[in-house]
Motif scaffolding. Structure first.
Motif, short mmCIF file in Angstrom:
data_model
loop_
_atom_site.label_atom_id
_atom_site.label_comp_id
_atom_site.label_asym_id
_atom_site.label_seq_id
_atom_site.Cartn_x
_atom_site.Cartn_y
_atom_site.Cartn_z
N VAL A 1 -1.86 -48.76 68.51
CA VAL A 1 -1.83 -47.59 69.39
C VAL A 1 -3.03 -46.69 69.10
CG1 VAL A 1 -0.57 -45.45 69.90
CG2 VAL A 1 0.65 -47.62 69.80
N THR A 2 -3.31 -46.47 67.83
CA THR A 2 -4.45 -45.63 67.45
C THR A 2 -5.76 -46.24 67.91
OG1 THR A 2 -3.21 -44.87 65.52
CG2 THR A 2 -5.59 -44.50 65.51
N LEU A 3 -5.93 -47.53 67.71
CA LEU A 3 -7.14 -48.19 68.17
C LEU A 3 -7.27 -48.12 69.69
CD1 LEU A 3 -7.30 -51.35 65.88
CD2 LEU A 3 -8.88 -49.42 65.92
N GLY A 4 -6.19 -48.29 70.39
CA GLY A 4 -6.21 -48.20 71.85
C GLY A 4 -6.63 -46.82 72.33
N ILE A 5 -6.11 -45.78 71.69
CA ILE A 5 -6.48 -44.40 72.06
C ILE A 5 -7.96 -44.16 71.76
CG2 ILE A 5 -6.10 -41.96 71.52
CD1 ILE A 5 -3.82 -43.13 73.13
N LEU A 6 -8.44 -44.63 70.60
CA LEU A 6 -9.85 -44.45 70.25
C LEU A 6 -10.77 -45.18 71.22
CD1 LEU A 6 -9.69 -44.71 66.36
CD2 LEU A 6 -10.16 -42.68 67.75
N ILE A 7 -10.41 -46.39 71.59
CA ILE A 7 -11.22 -47.16 72.54
C ILE A 7 -11.21 -46.48 73.91
CG2 ILE A 7 -11.34 -49.35 73.79
CD1 ILE A 7 -10.34 -50.67 71.14
N LEU A 8 -10.06 -46.00 74.33
CA LEU A 8 -9.97 -45.28 75.60
C LEU A 8 -10.84 -44.03 75.58
CD1 LEU A 8 -8.64 -45.01 78.40
CD2 LEU A 8 -6.82 -43.74 77.28
N SER B 1 -13.52 -43.47 73.79
CA SER B 1 -14.96 -43.77 73.82
C SER B 1 -15.38 -44.34 75.18
CB SER B 1 -15.32 -44.76 72.71
OG SER B 1 -14.76 -46.03 72.97
N ALA B 2 -14.49 -45.04 75.85
CA ALA B 2 -14.83 -45.65 77.13
C ALA B 2 -14.80 -44.65 78.28
CB ALA B 2 -13.90 -46.80 77.44
N SER B 3 -14.00 -43.60 78.17
CA SER B 3 -13.83 -42.68 79.28
C SER B 3 -14.49 -41.33 79.05
CB SER B 3 -12.34 -42.48 79.56
OG SER B 3 -11.73 -41.85 78.46
N SER B 4 -15.30 -41.21 78.04
CA SER B 4 -15.86 -39.90 77.70
C SER B 4 -16.84 -39.38 78.74
CB SER B 4 -16.52 -39.95 76.33
OG SER B 4 -17.60 -40.85 76.35
N THR B 5 -17.43 -40.24 79.56
CA THR B 5 -18.40 -39.78 80.55
C THR B 5 -17.89 -39.89 81.98
OG1 THR B 5 -19.40 -41.97 80.68
CG2 THR B 5 -20.33 -40.42 79.08
N GLU B 6 -16.64 -40.26 82.18
CA GLU B 6 -16.11 -40.49 83.52
C GLU B 6 -15.87 -39.21 84.32
OE1 GLU B 6 -15.43 -43.34 85.32
OE2 GLU B 6 -16.59 -44.28 83.75
N ARG B 7 -15.43 -38.15 83.70
CA ARG B 7 -15.05 -36.92 84.39
C ARG B 7 -15.64 -35.71 83.67
NH1 ARG B 7 -10.09 -36.76 87.54
NH2 ARG B 7 -9.50 -38.87 88.04
N ASP B 8 -15.42 -34.55 84.26
CA ASP B 8 -15.84 -33.32 83.60
C ASP B 8 -15.06 -33.12 82.31
OD1 ASP B 8 -17.61 -32.82 85.64
OD2 ASP B 8 -16.19 -31.59 86.78
N ASP B 9 -13.77 -33.43 82.36
CA ASP B 9 -12.92 -33.32 81.17
C ASP B 9 -12.94 -34.67 80.45
OD1 ASP B 9 -11.03 -32.78 79.26
OD2 ASP B 9 -9.33 -32.74 80.63
N ALA B 10 -13.65 -34.73 79.34
CA ALA B 10 -13.82 -36.00 78.63
C ALA B 10 -12.50 -36.55 78.09
CB ALA B 10 -14.81 -35.82 77.48
N GLY B 11 -11.53 -35.68 77.85
CA GLY B 11 -10.26 -36.14 77.29
C GLY B 11 -9.16 -36.35 78.31
N TYR B 12 -9.51 -36.38 79.59
CA TYR B 12 -8.50 -36.49 80.64
C TYR B 12 -7.60 -37.71 80.46
CZ TYR B 12 -6.51 -37.27 85.27
OH TYR B 12 -5.66 -37.51 86.31
N PHE B 13 -8.20 -38.88 80.33
CA PHE B 13 -7.41 -40.10 80.22
C PHE B 13 -6.69 -40.19 78.88
CE2 PHE B 13 -10.63 -41.36 83.41
CZ PHE B 13 -9.76 -41.64 84.45
N VAL B 14 -7.30 -39.67 77.85
CA VAL B 14 -6.67 -39.68 76.53
C VAL B 14 -5.43 -38.79 76.54
CG1 VAL B 14 -6.97 -39.10 74.09
CG2 VAL B 14 -8.82 -40.21 75.34
N LYS B 15 -5.53 -37.62 77.16
CA LYS B 15 -4.37 -36.72 77.25
C LYS B 15 -3.23 -37.39 78.02
CE LYS B 15 -7.21 -32.57 77.23
NZ LYS B 15 -7.77 -31.53 78.09
N ARG B 16 -3.57 -38.01 79.14
CA ARG B 16 -2.54 -38.70 79.92
C ARG B 16 -1.89 -39.82 79.12
NH1 ARG B 16 -3.87 -40.27 85.87
NH2 ARG B 16 -1.81 -41.09 85.47
N GLN B 17 -2.72 -40.58 78.40
CA GLN B 17 -2.19 -41.68 77.60
C GLN B 17 -1.28 -41.17 76.49
OE1 GLN B 17 -2.80 -44.77 78.55
NE2 GLN B 17 -1.56 -45.68 76.96
N LEU B 18 -1.65 -40.05 75.87
CA LEU B 18 -0.82 -39.48 74.81
C LEU B 18 0.51 -38.97 75.35
CD1 LEU B 18 -3.53 -37.64 72.69
CD2 LEU B 18 -2.25 -39.70 72.06
#
Length: 108
Positions: A5-12, A14-31
């Motif tokens: 789970v931790t590795l998945g969140i870290l990979i997400l 790093s992969a989604s950090s440039t997709e939106r204005d909010d770099a943590g958008y997908f990480v927050k949703r996943q959490l």
């Protein structure tokens, strides 16, 4: 499991950090979904698994009904040319996810 789970969140992250204005958008949703999943797992673990046997056939029939509803215009939603979603208010669901659980329960 926690390592995966931790590795998945870290990979997400790093992969989604440039997709939106909010770099943590997908990480927050996943959490949020992760927290809900842990709560659901805790509730499910408190029940005797033999009781799930009674739910297998009704859940399978319900999932077939949802899969049929996907193809009805006005109920099912066409997204990117695919009829895979049902719109329920502000959110959409994929009945195939419920079907996966139903098949596992039915075969078990």
């Amino acid at each position: 499991m926690l390592i995966l789970v931790t590795l998945g969140i870290l990979i997400l992250a790093s992969a989604s950090s440039t997709e939106r204005d909010d770099a943590g958008y997908f990480v927050k949703r996943q959490l949020i979904w992760l927290a809900l999943s842990f709560c659901a797992a805790a509730v499910a673990a408190r029940f005797d698994y033999r009781h799930y046997r009674k739910l297998a056939i009704p859940l399978a029939l319900f999932s077939v009904l949802l899969l049929v509803l996907v193809r009805i215009p006005g109920i099912g939603t066409n997204i990117n040319g695919s009829w895979r979603w049902l719109k329920l208010g502000p959110m959409t669901i994929q009945p195939s996810e419920i079907s996966k659980l139903a098949v596992i329960m039915l075969f078990a």
